[in-house]
Scaffold this active site. Sequence first.
Site, PDB file in Angstrom:
ATOM      1  N   CYS A 119       0.811  -1.223   0.000  1.00 50.32           N
ATOM      2  CA  CYS A 119       0.000   0.000   0.000  1.00 50.32           C
ATOM      3  C   CYS A 119       0.842   1.270   0.000  1.00 50.32           C
ATOM      4  O   CYS A 119       0.322   2.352  -0.289  1.00 50.32           O
ATOM      5  CB  CYS A 119      -0.938  -0.003   1.200  1.00 50.32           C
ATOM      6  N   HIS A 262      -3.289   7.325   2.169  1.00 46.79           N
ATOM      7  CA  HIS A 262      -3.708   6.007   1.701  1.00 46.79           C
ATOM      8  C   HIS A 262      -5.085   5.708   2.275  1.00 46.79           C
ATOM      9  O   HIS A 262      -5.326   5.857   3.475  1.00 46.79           O
ATOM     10  CB  HIS A 262      -2.684   4.964   2.146  1.00 46.79           C
ATOM     11  N   ASN A 292     -10.167  -0.134   0.016  1.00 46.04           N
ATOM     12  CA  ASN A 292      -8.704  -0.077   0.001  1.00 46.04           C
ATOM     13  C   ASN A 292      -8.192  -0.736  -1.274  1.00 46.04           C
ATOM     14  O   ASN A 292      -8.211  -1.954  -1.404  1.00 46.04           O
ATOM     15  CB  ASN A 292      -8.160  -0.786   1.238  1.00 46.04           C
TER      16      ASN A 292
END
EC number: 2.3.1.180
Length: 339
Positions: A119, A262, A292
């Site tokens: 990520c 993020h 996500n």
Amino acid sequence: MAETSTIGSGVALVGCGSATPSQRISNDQLGQRVDTSDAWIRSRTGISARRVIGPDETLTGLSHQAAANALTMAGWEPESVDLIILATSTPDDLFGSAPQLQAILGARQAVAFDLTAACSGFLFALITAAQFLRTGAMRRALVIGADQLSRWVDWDDRRSCVLFGDGAGAVALEATSAAQNGLLGFQLKSDGSRGDCLNLPQVQNHLSLVAGNSHQQGGFKPIQMNGQEVYKFAVREVPAILQTLLKATNTAPESLDWLLLHQANQRILDAVANRFAIPQAKVLSNLAEYGNTSAATIPLMLDEAVQDGRIKPGQLIASSGFGAGLSWGAALIRWHGPI
């Protein structure tokens, strides 16, 4: 370490683009598969839906759409690109998908490679590309963050399957004069000692090769995650690395136009914003619609905010990515737009 070098030229973010799969899965639909509900998911994550790649879609295809859109905004021909970095942990080809992306784009002059940092991947790739440009070795770069975590999720585990979606986002970077520099500072961190709280581990199957010799044939398990530990890591380390970045660049939190994190969990976004007293109106979030998307979250959100006019040329953005590794990073960016 903080980025303070002035060798070579500045770097400007001159274009962006994004792409998401056509399949949209709502929380209510997930509740038909696992023991969960829309209220349960939204209250704990802020997520209402996610996009999931279909049988006729590929990560390379999504990456191509995002990169092509970034090229269009920048006004570049594909042949003018010198460097392509694809930040992904879930390529179509484990040996790397960036060269296939280069071929589809027609960017024949570009060197292309994958970068894996989960990520955190997009920020790591952005900063890596900037160093190539600043030395003067290259002039134009495409950085793509893309992941298809739906292929690696246990869809019978309600703790993890509700979190992830698929997507791709891209930015176009161009070497510029120092006066037009758009990457004002950065910080990067890694801590492998805590990596077991979020990973995608190998599963090994014993294979007898010849008499007296054996081998472990590789494969992968679904994503393994200790959600509580990941949350504690994020709310501790993300504010800390942003604080270090702002101090190193002599930037006051109130001077920021946007906070672009993020998109992992709305609680994390809220906690970081509160730490710096940044109003919610300045916190960019599309988590509710996409979930996500790993390395794609930051460029996907960036493109959405540029396209709808929220982010304007000259505005200052503090961004932070964090995830498996464990890895985390932050960058101070001034959005430029097409030159």
